[in-house]
Design a protein around this motif. Structure first.
Motif, PDB file in Angstrom:
ATOM      1  N   ILE A 127      47.513  43.277  34.115  1.00 17.61           N
ATOM      2  CA  ILE A 127      46.593  42.162  34.332  1.00 17.61           C
ATOM      3  C   ILE A 127      45.308  42.654  34.990  1.00 17.61           C
ATOM      4  O   ILE A 127      44.199  42.239  34.622  1.00 17.61           O
ATOM      5  N   ALA A 128      45.434  43.555  35.960  1.00 18.10           N
ATOM      6  CA  ALA A 128      44.252  44.105  36.632  1.00 18.10           C
ATOM      7  C   ALA A 128      43.363  44.851  35.639  1.00 18.10           C
ATOM      8  O   ALA A 128      42.133  44.710  35.659  1.00 18.10           O
ATOM      9  N   GLN A 129      43.972  45.631  34.747  1.00 16.77           N
ATOM     10  CA  GLN A 129      43.185  46.349  33.742  1.00 16.77           C
ATOM     11  C   GLN A 129      42.483  45.391  32.800  1.00 16.77           C
ATOM     12  O   GLN A 129      41.330  45.612  32.404  1.00 16.77           O
ATOM     13  N   ALA A 130      43.160  44.307  32.437  1.00 12.43           N
ATOM     14  CA  ALA A 130      42.563  43.338  31.522  1.00 12.43           C
ATOM     15  C   ALA A 130      41.339  42.665  32.133  1.00 12.43           C
ATOM     16  O   ALA A 130      40.376  42.343  31.436  1.00 12.43           O
ATOM     17  N   TYR A 131      41.376  42.449  33.458  1.00 11.82           N
ATOM     18  CA  TYR A 131      40.276  41.769  34.130  1.00 11.82           C
ATOM     19  C   TYR A 131      39.336  42.737  34.853  1.00 11.82           C
ATOM     20  O   TYR A 131      38.431  42.314  35.574  1.00 11.82           O
ATOM     21  N   LEU A 132      39.565  44.037  34.638  1.00  9.38           N
ATOM     22  CA  LEU A 132      38.668  45.076  35.161  1.00  9.38           C
ATOM     23  C   LEU A 132      38.507  44.988  36.676  1.00  9.38           C
ATOM     24  O   LEU A 132      37.407  45.110  37.210  1.00  9.38           O
ATOM     25  N   VAL A 133      39.628  44.779  37.371  1.00 10.51           N
ATOM     26  CA  VAL A 133      39.617  44.765  38.837  1.00 10.51           C
ATOM     27  C   VAL A 133      40.685  45.738  39.318  1.00 10.51           C
ATOM     28  O   VAL A 133      41.624  46.064  38.583  1.00 10.51           O
ATOM     29  N   PRO A 134      40.580  46.231  40.558  1.00  8.56           N
ATOM     30  CA  PRO A 134      41.615  47.126  41.077  1.00  8.56           C
ATOM     31  C   PRO A 134      42.974  46.442  41.116  1.00  8.56           C
ATOM     32  O   PRO A 134      43.080  45.224  41.305  1.00  8.56           O
ATOM     33  N   GLU A 135      44.023  47.234  40.948  1.00 13.63           N
ATOM     34  CA  GLU A 135      45.376  46.677  40.960  1.00 13.63           C
ATOM     35  C   GLU A 135      45.677  45.969  42.279  1.00 13.63           C
ATOM     36  O   GLU A 135      46.316  44.916  42.295  1.00 13.63           O
ATOM     37  N   ALA A 136      45.200  46.554  43.395  1.00 16.56           N
ATOM     38  CA  ALA A 136      45.451  45.939  44.707  1.00 16.56           C
ATOM     39  C   ALA A 136      44.806  44.561  44.801  1.00 16.56           C
ATOM     40  O   ALA A 136      45.382  43.630  45.377  1.00 16.56           O
ATOM     41  N   THR A 137      43.620  44.422  44.232  1.00 22.23           N
ATOM     42  CA  THR A 137      42.930  43.128  44.245  1.00 22.23           C
ATOM     43  C   THR A 137      43.722  42.088  43.468  1.00 22.23           C
ATOM     44  O   THR A 137      43.895  40.945  43.911  1.00 22.23           O
ATOM     45  N   MET A 138      44.217  42.483  42.284  1.00 23.47           N
ATOM     46  CA  MET A 138      44.993  41.547  41.474  1.00 23.47           C
ATOM     47  C   MET A 138      46.314  41.207  42.159  1.00 23.47           C
ATOM     48  O   MET A 138      46.767  40.054  42.110  1.00 23.47           O
ATOM     49  N   ALA A 139      46.940  42.184  42.808  1.00 25.01           N
ATOM     50  CA  ALA A 139      48.194  41.920  43.516  1.00 25.01           C
ATOM     51  C   ALA A 139      47.989  40.886  44.612  1.00 25.01           C
ATOM     52  O   ALA A 139      48.813  39.984  44.806  1.00 25.01           O
ATOM     53  N   GLN A 140      46.867  40.996  45.332  1.00 24.02           N
ATOM     54  CA  GLN A 140      46.562  40.024  46.381  1.00 24.02           C
ATOM     55  C   GLN A 140      46.324  38.641  45.786  1.00 24.02           C
ATOM     56  O   GLN A 140      46.767  37.628  46.339  1.00 24.02           O
ATOM     57  N   ARG A 141      45.641  38.594  44.653  1.00 24.39           N
ATOM     58  CA  ARG A 141      45.365  37.304  44.008  1.00 24.39           C
ATOM     59  C   ARG A 141      46.665  36.628  43.588  1.00 24.39           C
ATOM     60  O   ARG A 141      46.853  35.422  43.799  1.00 24.39           O
ATOM     61  N   ILE A 142      47.579  37.403  43.007  1.00 26.85           N
ATOM     62  CA  ILE A 142      48.853  36.842  42.566  1.00 26.85           C
ATOM     63  C   ILE A 142      49.692  36.416  43.767  1.00 26.85           C
ATOM     64  O   ILE A 142      50.331  35.353  43.757  1.00 26.85           O
ATOM     65  N   SER A 143      49.682  37.226  44.831  1.00 26.33           N
ATOM     66  CA  SER A 143      50.452  36.870  46.035  1.00 26.33           C
ATOM     67  C   SER A 143      49.941  35.579  46.655  1.00 26.33           C
ATOM     68  O   SER A 143      50.727  34.722  47.077  1.00 26.33           O
ATOM     69  N   ARG A 144      48.611  35.423  46.718  1.00 26.34           N
ATOM     70  CA  ARG A 144      48.042  34.182  47.265  1.00 26.34           C
ATOM     71  C   ARG A 144      48.448  32.990  46.407  1.00 26.34           C
ATOM     72  O   ARG A 144      48.748  31.905  46.918  1.00 26.34           O
ATOM     73  N   ALA A 145      48.445  33.186  45.084  1.00 31.19           N
ATOM     74  CA  ALA A 145      48.831  32.099  44.183  1.00 31.19           C
ATOM     75  C   ALA A 145      50.288  31.704  44.400  1.00 31.19           C
ATOM     76  O   ALA A 145      50.635  30.515  44.418  1.00 31.19           O
ATOM     77  N   LYS A 146      51.155  32.695  44.580  1.00 27.83           N
ATOM     78  CA  LYS A 146      52.572  32.396  44.839  1.00 27.83           C
ATOM     79  C   LYS A 146      52.735  31.585  46.121  1.00 27.83           C
ATOM     80  O   LYS A 146      53.517  30.629  46.172  1.00 27.83           O
ATOM     81  N   ARG A 147      51.997  31.997  47.152  1.00 28.54           N
ATOM     82  CA  ARG A 147      52.108  31.262  48.424  1.00 28.54           C
ATOM     83  C   ARG A 147      51.604  29.833  48.276  1.00 28.54           C
ATOM     84  O   ARG A 147      52.152  28.899  48.863  1.00 28.54           O
TER      85      ARG A 147
END
Length: 380
Positions: A127-147
């Motif tokens: 997903i991070a590669q698809a949106y051209l963002v660092p993996e850590a950034t995408m992981a944080q976005r997904i974690s915030r969404a889960k919360r």
């Protein structure tokens, strides 16, 4: 090991755990642990009921994690019973998962990321590669969404319109990295269509198929945009067009028109025309009138102005355009096109150049710049 099978079972297992009381993050961790166990066990001892096995093992993993975590002991009252081994229905649970991932409390970008991760089964890295963002950034976005969705109640009705908009956002991202997001959106929409009988779900699927059918002809070998009128229609995917039209006709027959059905009808009229010159613009204007009624969207009105210009002449199109706010995205480009159709080359060239400076991406900017240069060459 059948990785495709595991991927197809993941949303159902995740949805069942969430419905039984697990919060989203804990449920996903448990399902991932069960997938690891499946990869270890199945090659030597394949289960007769893969879905039931995965749900049972994931639930046990969740129970183990819950009992080990004192901060989550209050959940134990809700997780006393294991699901019985055997076939497990996934339709309702998968549908709830769609609604959860597209919950209105999420931002569009978070809803898209969570849908791809939880329903689509893509990895955070993909997903991070698809949106051209660092993996850590995408992981944080997904974690915030889960919360954010951790406390969502499942006795509230789902919002189909929100789910469809999220899927359409995924589709419009196209292709990036090693993930074909347009194809992934079509797959997810097909899955949703099997879970819910709704004409707008069918309308969105038809729209995606009809647009995707033209994909190979939209970009020239040099990377430049190819407008619809100049695309090689002989290279359009006729099987996707036929499927899209069939799905659309069945949806329209139910007489519950929605915006995605109307958009698909417009796409079908374009696909049906053997040449650009044979396009039924009068019918397209009528469908845009329906879309305006349904949405009131200024972007729809902008596209309608182009259709009016084709059906009734460029001056009629310019009159329709004059009623709209000139700050709308692509307003200047539409004005340039209609002025060129009306024979005002000087004004069109100036407007194409202005539109190029406002273009939202490099491909559009290059296309509009070439249009301006072409007209300026004609004037000299």
């Amino acid at each position: 090991m059948d990785e495709a099978l595991l991927r197809s079972l993941t949303p159902a297992a995740l949805g069942i755990l969430v419905r039984r009381g697990a919060d989203f993050a804990a449920a996903e961790d448990a399902v991932q642990d069960a997938l690891v166990e499946a990869i270890r066990v199945w090659p030597g001892d394949p289960p007769r009921d893969p879905k039931g096995w995965l749900v049972t093992v994931a639930w046990r993993k969740f129970l183990d994690a819950t009992r080990a975590d004192t901060a989550r002991r209050r959940r134990e009252d809700r997780v006393d019973e294991e699901p019985a081994p055997g076939p497990a229905s996934s339709v309702d649970d998968t549908l709830q998962l769609y609604f959860l991932c597209a919950h209105p409390s999420l931002t569009p970008s978070s809803a898209v990321a969570l849908t791809l991760r939880a329903v689509g089964g893509l990895t955070t890295r993909q997903i991070a590669q698809a949106y051209l963002v660092p993996e850590a950034t995408m992981a944080q976005r997904i974690s915030r969404a889960k919360r954010t969705v951790a406390g969502v109640r499942f006795d509230q009705p789902g919002d189909v319109a929100t789910v469809l908009r999220v899927l359409y956002l995924v589709f419009n991202e196209g292709y990036s990295g090693d993930v074909d997001l347009a194809a992934e959106a079509i797959r997810l929409t097909r899955q949703l269509a099997t879970a819910i009988d709704h004409p707008e779900v069918a309308g969105l699927l038809a729209l995606m198929l009809l647009h995707h059918a033209r994909r190979a002809t939209r970009i020239a070998p040099d990377g430049s945009l190819v407008p619809l009128a100049e695309q090689d229609r002989g290279r359009w995917d006729t099987a996707s067009i036929a499927e899209g039209v069939e799905i659309l006709q069945a949806a329209l027959a139910r007489d519950r028109l929605g915006e995605f059905q109307a958009q698909a009808a417009i796409a079908a009229l374009h696909a049906d025309a053997p040449t650009a010159e044979e396009t039924d613009w009068v019918q397209i204007v009528e469908w845009y009138d329906e879309l305006v009624r349904l949405t009131g969207s200024p972007i729809v009105r902008l596209n309608r102005a182009v259709a009016v210009g084709e059906a009734d002449g460029p001056r009629a199109g310019l009159a329709a355009l004059a009623e709209l706010d000139d700050s709308l995205p692509r307003h200047t480009a539409v004005a340039a096109y209609l002025h060129e159709r009306d024979g005002d080359v000087a004004t069109a060239a100036r407007l194409y150049a202005d539109a190029a400076r406002k273009a939202p991406n490099l491909a559009e900017r290059d296309y509009l710049t070439r249009q301006a240069a072409r007209l300026n060459t004609r004037r000299t």
